[in-house]
Motif scaffolding. Sequence first.
Motif, mmCIF file in Angstrom:
data_model
loop_
_atom_site.group_PDB
_atom_site.id
_atom_site.type_symbol
_atom_site.label_atom_id
_atom_site.label_comp_id
_atom_site.label_asym_id
_atom_site.label_seq_id
_atom_site.Cartn_x
_atom_site.Cartn_y
_atom_site.Cartn_z
ATOM 1 N N GLU B 98 0.838 -1.196 0.000
ATOM 2 C CA GLU B 98 0.000 0.000 0.000
ATOM 3 C C GLU B 98 0.869 1.241 0.000
ATOM 4 O O GLU B 98 0.409 2.331 0.289
ATOM 5 C CB GLU B 98 -0.994 -0.013 1.172
ATOM 6 C CG GLU B 98 -0.379 -0.127 2.539
ATOM 7 C CD GLU B 98 -1.458 -0.173 3.625
ATOM 8 O OE1 GLU B 98 -2.022 -1.265 3.832
ATOM 9 O OE2 GLU B 98 -1.713 0.863 4.245
ATOM 10 N N SER B 99 2.152 1.070 -0.329
ATOM 11 C CA SER B 99 3.046 2.227 -0.470
ATOM 12 C C SER B 99 3.852 2.146 -1.758
ATOM 13 O O SER B 99 5.068 2.353 -1.751
ATOM 14 C CB SER B 99 3.969 2.368 0.742
ATOM 15 O OG SER B 99 3.913 1.279 1.630
ATOM 16 N N HIS B 100 3.185 1.834 -2.869
ATOM 17 C CA HIS B 100 3.882 1.831 -4.158
ATOM 18 C C HIS B 100 4.416 3.243 -4.430
ATOM 19 O O HIS B 100 3.717 4.228 -4.187
ATOM 20 C CB HIS B 100 2.923 1.414 -5.275
ATOM 21 C CG HIS B 100 2.544 -0.040 -5.228
ATOM 22 N ND1 HIS B 100 3.452 -1.051 -5.490
ATOM 23 C CD2 HIS B 100 1.382 -0.665 -4.925
ATOM 24 C CE1 HIS B 100 2.844 -2.221 -5.366
ATOM 25 N NE2 HIS B 100 1.594 -2.019 -5.008
ATOM 26 N N PRO B 101 5.678 3.358 -4.913
ATOM 27 C CA PRO B 101 6.268 4.689 -5.098
ATOM 28 C C PRO B 101 5.494 5.581 -6.067
ATOM 29 O O PRO B 101 5.404 6.783 -5.860
ATOM 30 C CB PRO B 101 7.659 4.376 -5.649
ATOM 31 C CG PRO B 101 7.942 2.972 -5.269
ATOM 32 C CD PRO B 101 6.627 2.272 -5.195
ATOM 33 N N TYR B 102 4.954 5.001 -7.118
ATOM 34 C CA TYR B 102 4.172 5.783 -8.076
ATOM 35 C C TYR B 102 2.681 5.519 -7.860
ATOM 36 O O TYR B 102 2.291 4.411 -7.484
ATOM 37 C CB TYR B 102 4.481 5.342 -9.506
ATOM 38 C CG TYR B 102 5.817 5.775 -10.060
ATOM 39 C CD1 TYR B 102 5.963 7.002 -10.695
ATOM 40 C CD2 TYR B 102 6.925 4.938 -9.992
ATOM 41 C CE1 TYR B 102 7.192 7.385 -11.253
ATOM 42 C CE2 TYR B 102 8.148 5.310 -10.533
ATOM 43 C CZ TYR B 102 8.272 6.535 -11.162
ATOM 44 O OH TYR B 102 9.474 6.913 -11.706
ATOM 45 N N ALA B 103 1.845 6.522 -8.145
ATOM 46 C CA ALA B 103 0.405 6.278 -8.197
ATOM 47 C C ALA B 103 0.084 5.502 -9.467
ATOM 48 O O ALA B 103 -0.730 4.582 -9.472
ATOM 49 C CB ALA B 103 -0.372 7.588 -8.162
ATOM 50 N N VAL B 104 0.730 5.889 -10.572
ATOM 51 C CA VAL B 104 0.584 5.160 -11.833
ATOM 52 C C VAL B 104 1.968 4.915 -12.412
ATOM 53 O O VAL B 104 2.664 5.861 -12.782
ATOM 54 C CB VAL B 104 -0.282 5.940 -12.844
ATOM 55 C CG1 VAL B 104 -0.360 5.173 -14.158
ATOM 56 C CG2 VAL B 104 -1.671 6.197 -12.286
#
Lengths: 133, 365
Positions: B98-104
Amino acid sequence: MDIPRHWRLKKQRYALMGEVCGHCDAKLFPPRDICPECGEEAKTLFQFSGRGEVYSHTTVYDPPQGYESQAPYTLAMVKLEEGPLVTAQLTDLGEQEAEIGMPVEMVTRLLRSATDERGLLVYGYKFRPAVAG
Amino acid sequence: MTESNQIHDHEHETARLLKPQNPVGIVGYGAYVPRYRLPAKEVSRVWTNGTGGLPILEKSVPGSDEDVATMSIEAARNALGRAQIAPTEIRAVWVGSESHPYAVKPTSTIVAEAIGAVPSTQAADWEFACKAGTEAMVAAMGVVGSGMMGYAMAIGMDTAQGRPGDALEYTAGAGGAAFIIGPADKALAEIESTYSFVTDTPDFWRRAYQKYPEHGHRFTGEPAYFKHITSAGEAMFEATGTKAEDYKFAVFHQPNTKFPQRAGAMLGFTPEQIETGLLVPRIGNTYSGAAIIGLTAILDIAEPGDRIMLVSFGSGAGSDAMVLRVTDNIKGKPQLATKTEDYIARRTEIDYAEYVRMRGKLTMK
């Protein structure tokens, strides 16, 4: 925009992917297709182990743009196990002091902090003190 | 009322196990924990004048050059080191967080590129609060167990967020684990079966563009964490005809020290069965990584024949239960990469000010 440059260098930056000379077996990093030892063509990819030791080091207190959040940080010349000398940041030093001869290992980290919130995140190799185990 | 319009009471439905057509298991595993530790008493000192209760001893904090991509790469390399297969044999790289560096832009393509699994691979990012990692593992069991792929990699990794001063700030840690799922005959631990228990339960969420999550305070306990973990665990016991004493180890999602201890006791496990995998007091809640990094600590010391029960929990909410059996292939594997306890022992304590700087909580503009 430097997107093409980051994209082109990703294999060597993410994983220390270099080349090996088919004539004299020298290991090349960064890859340059011509062997600096014997002058012959050297295009075979070679995966470096990432292990090495600190050859020399210095600390940067006045960082260039994009590196402010990490300063002060340590830059080192690292003598790779396979031969080449690579310049990179040392990371995860904690309370440890960098020392000449210190065994280090490659890790892939954020090279440049995203000071521009809309920009690309740039990842690449750094070295840290070798973890026991 | 006719049978067709009866409301189906899913909570009392007999558990239906998920088992792949071909047996599968863990061929390689790897953990990662960052170096820095923030003691819970530091958070208490700053926000409650030292009077707040401490849910853990300390939590792991990522360095300023770390994120879920870099941490996943390291865990993935450790998993590859133990699997001893060529990275090109991995046909899926799935990262739950739930902390991916990019939103997309996928984290998984960065990881796949760094470990050399590109280009003939699936790649996707998964999200289900704290159970995105086990969700990816179940999917990996499916694609390997059906014969579509030889090997698939599932990762659960987080740099968890907590609003300054909130209860979550004490525990929101960083770390996780990577698993290479492959055929059972090559596995160091066979995953015999899995079962998931999922309902719409609003215990914790983060809205789009928000930095920090919200939680339902005490609501996060009984109807959320305990209900889902114990339901999944009990269903697993019933469907497999096993009891707590049939297992050498058990590991659960661990948001704080007390919850997994209590859930374990509710299912009949002893403190000895859960202590090896209970890492939260020393590294904090690693969210998508929490249950599965506990599993890596267990695999580091497990013996052939040991049975392990794992139950994850993701807010929103759901639990994935898995039953694993350690095989003879475990011998010599833990030594092939950095062990979980070695990462935990690599420890530099920081104070709240250093934490605030490292986590980018200082406003510079």
